[in-house]
Design an enzyme around this catalytic site. Structure first.
Site, PDB file in Angstrom:
ATOM      1  N   LYS A  64      79.437  32.878  72.870  1.00  0.00           N
ATOM      2  CA  LYS A  64      80.735  33.434  73.272  1.00  0.00           C
ATOM      3  C   LYS A  64      81.914  32.863  72.490  1.00  0.00           C
ATOM      4  O   LYS A  64      82.967  33.470  72.390  1.00  0.00           O
ATOM      5  CB  LYS A  64      80.972  33.222  74.772  1.00  0.00           C
ATOM      6  CG  LYS A  64      81.422  31.824  75.186  1.00  0.00           C
ATOM      7  CD  LYS A  64      81.963  31.868  76.623  1.00  0.00           C
ATOM      8  CE  LYS A  64      82.611  30.586  77.083  1.00  0.00           C
ATOM      9  NZ  LYS A  64      81.667  29.487  77.371  1.00  0.00           N
ATOM     10  N   HIS A 192      78.537  21.324  82.414  1.00  0.00           N
ATOM     11  CA  HIS A 192      79.525  21.532  81.361  1.00  0.00           C
ATOM     12  C   HIS A 192      80.765  20.767  81.765  1.00  0.00           C
ATOM     13  O   HIS A 192      81.321  21.019  82.834  1.00  0.00           O
ATOM     14  CB  HIS A 192      79.833  23.025  81.194  1.00  0.00           C
ATOM     15  CG  HIS A 192      80.540  23.341  79.906  1.00  0.00           C
ATOM     16  ND1 HIS A 192      81.732  22.747  79.550  1.00  0.00           N
ATOM     17  CD2 HIS A 192      80.213  24.166  78.887  1.00  0.00           C
ATOM     18  CE1 HIS A 192      82.100  23.203  78.361  1.00  0.00           C
ATOM     19  NE2 HIS A 192      81.210  24.068  77.932  1.00  0.00           N
ATOM     20  N   GLU A 269      75.036  22.712  74.529  1.00  0.00           N
ATOM     21  CA  GLU A 269      75.521  24.068  74.266  1.00  0.00           C
ATOM     22  C   GLU A 269      76.882  24.034  73.580  1.00  0.00           C
ATOM     23  O   GLU A 269      77.866  24.536  74.104  1.00  0.00           O
ATOM     24  CB  GLU A 269      75.638  24.837  75.589  1.00  0.00           C
ATOM     25  CG  GLU A 269      74.342  24.966  76.356  1.00  0.00           C
ATOM     26  CD  GLU A 269      74.576  25.361  77.821  1.00  0.00           C
ATOM     27  OE1 GLU A 269      75.736  25.376  78.280  1.00  0.00           O
ATOM     28  OE2 GLU A 269      73.584  25.647  78.507  1.00  0.00           O
TER      29      GLU A 269
HETATM   30  C1  PLP Z   1      81.675  28.261  77.018  1.00  0.00           C
HETATM   31  C2  PLP Z   1      80.437  27.527  77.304  1.00  0.00           C
HETATM   32  C3  PLP Z   1      79.943  26.613  76.366  1.00  0.00           C
HETATM   33  C4  PLP Z   1      80.665  26.237  75.098  1.00  0.00           C
HETATM   34  O1  PLP Z   1      81.701  25.366  75.368  1.00  0.00           O
HETATM   35  P1  PLP Z   1      82.540  24.636  74.179  1.00  0.00           P
HETATM   36  O2  PLP Z   1      83.574  23.910  74.916  1.00  0.00           O
HETATM   37  O3  PLP Z   1      83.061  25.717  73.301  1.00  0.00           O
HETATM   38  O4  PLP Z   1      81.604  23.742  73.479  1.00  0.00           O
HETATM   39  C5  PLP Z   1      78.733  26.015  76.648  1.00  0.00           C
HETATM   40  N1  PLP Z   1      78.048  26.274  77.782  1.00  0.00           N
HETATM   41  C6  PLP Z   1      78.511  27.147  78.707  1.00  0.00           C
HETATM   42  C7  PLP Z   1      77.696  27.403  79.922  1.00  0.00           C
HETATM   43  C8  PLP Z   1      79.720  27.786  78.504  1.00  0.00           C
HETATM   44  O5  PLP Z   1      80.173  28.638  79.428  1.00  0.00           O
END
Ligand code: PLP
Length: 453
Positions: A64, A192, A269
């Site tokens: 995304k 996260h 991620e």
């Molecule tokens: C948006 C998102 C990410 C990426 O986050 P960054 O801050 O861009 O590294 C990773 N995991 C999940 C579940 C997300 O929603």
């Protein structure tokens, strides 16, 4: 089977001596439209740096953040996994030949038809954080491998997430029990810390919380084997803390709570980390106003008794590449041409091109007196820009040109063929493959890359 076919994309391999900067110069001569230039060598560099700083953690790139095909293709070729949140993201990644075992469906609240699609296409790993989601999964998913997303402290992040996603620790035993009653396999835990995290301790606290959930699982007879430490890593060295300042905290926390001999596989991620610094956006000044304000105090920036501020209007904005401004992100432009040393500067504001009064990119910065038709550059523009922009008011999104140096291109091919050896000196970030010194200038070759780099 899917009828989705990846569109071809243009990729320019730069000849020796040329760099992304030269390429953007050319584009600024060709047209007055705003334009992105993305250096895929920078993405490679980030990957090498990741492998060096956090060798135990396999990155699953969060699509995304930036779904440009050359980026996704580069990462697929380098062997990363992918975090997908929707059917379309899964289709994109799979259309580039990525095996479903390299995908985690990391959206805890999924539309049923998307779930069925993922299941039919072999994507097994996915996150959940509620009982309702478990019921849906039990109804429509073949062989799911569930990952329990827990809520963590994200107070130190630019964009928080735990008010929307993540189970509280207290509710984890019940969720695990429910999963077991439904005959579902929970293979691990994810979190996260929020995007644009500024506090490495958030990771160590979250890793310790994840350990507690592993222990709860063990009591219920689960043998969990996957820890997913999410995203949140900084995208450029202009951030408050460098990537390595995070890994210096994360690695010991992993070693403490999930030592290598525990057999737990650790993934992450990252989104912003991989793409932010690869992209530069050039915007053109399309209009300008001089605002004379009554002088408040004595001020040597102003002219005479009145203070001059300049308003620049440029051809991108918050409905385009600068959506983040609405959520508190701050951008600063760079000048395209070095100003003369004696050139006077003024307080300025920078506005987008739409007719909306909210559409302001920079509230205040200091710039010289620039003319309509001149350019401003914004660096570190790869994250949450191209995937978030709209065509509000009929303004088209900027073209994106992806470039790569020949040496970086060759290195990617080599890694694709041979893999990366365990981190050694050679794979550390001091080696630069992304840019150039200006010597020769042979023409660069642009070509269509179809399904493989
Ligand atoms: C948006 C998102 C990410 C990426 O986050 P960054 O801050 O861009 O590294 C990773 N995991 C999940 C579940 C997300 O929603």
């Amino acid at each position: 089977m899917t009828s989705f076919t990846p569109p071809d994309f243009d990729l320019t391999v730069l000849e020796e001596g040329l760099c992304a900067q030269d390429f953007i110069e050319q584009k600024m001569k060709d047209s007055e439209d705003a334009v992105f230039v993305a250096d895929l060598g920078d993405v490679l560099q980030k990957h090498l740096r990741w492998v060096c700083a956090m060798p135990r953690v396999t990155p699953f790139y969060a699509v995304k953040c930036n779904d440009c095909h050359p980026v996704v293709m580069t990462l697929a070729t380098l062997g990363t996994g992918f975090d997908c949140a929707s059917k379309t993201e899964i289709q994109l990644v799979q259309s580039l030949g990525v095996d479903p075992s390299r995908i985690i469906y990391a959206n805890p609240c999924k539309q049923m038809s998307h779930m069925k699609y993922a299941s039919a296409h072999g994507v097994q790993m996915m996150t959940f954080d509620s009982e309702g989601e478990l019921m849906k999964v039990a109804r429509c998913y073949e062989n799911p491998k569930l990952v329990l997303r827990i809520a963590v402290n994200d107070a130190g992040s630019m964009f928080a997430m735990s008010n929307k996603f993540g189970a509280k620790l207290e509710s984890c035993p019940l969720l695990l029990e429910q999963a077991r009653e439904l005959g579902l396999d929970v293979i691990g835990v994810s979190f996260h810390v929020g995007s644009g995290c500024t506090d490495p301790e958030a990771y160590s606290q979250a890793i310790s919380d994840a350990r507690r959930v592993f222990d709860m699982g063990a009591e219920l007879g689960y043998n969990m084997t996957l820890l997913d430490i999410g995203g949140g890593f900084p995208g450029s060295d202009g951030s408050k803390l460098k990537f390595e300042e995070f890994t210096a905290v994360i690695n010991p926390a992993l070693d403490k709570h999930f030592p290598a001999h525990s057999g737990v596989r650790v993934i992450a991620e990252p989104g912003r980390y991989y793409v932010s610094s690869a992209y530069t956006l050039a915007v053109n000044i399309i209009a300008k106003k001089v605002k004379i304000e009554e002088q408040m105090a004595c001020d040597d920036e102003g002219e005479g008794p009145n203070k001059r501020t300049l308003m620049y209007y440029v051809n991108d904005g918050i409905y385009g590449s600068f959506l983040d401004v609405l959520f508190g992100a701050r951008y600063m432009p760079s000048l395209h041409k070095k100003p003369k040393p004696d050139k006077r500067t003024y307080p300025c504001s920078i506005w987008g091109q739409t007719c909306d009064g909210l559409d302001r990119i920079v509230e205040q910065c200091i710039l010289p007196d620039l003319q309509v038709g001149e350019w401003l550059l914004f660096h570190n523009m790869g994250a949450y820009t191209v995937t978030c922009s709209t065509t509000f008011n009929g303004f088209q999104k900027p073209d994106i040109h992806h470039v790569i140096s020949r040496s970086a291109w060759q290195r990617i091919q080599q890694i694709s063929a041979q893999g990366l050896p365990a981190p050694v000196e050679e794979s550390c970030p001091s080696r630069t493959l992304s840019c150039c010194s200006k010597e020769t200038s042979q023409p660069s070759t642009t070509f269509k890359a179809a399904s493989r780099l």
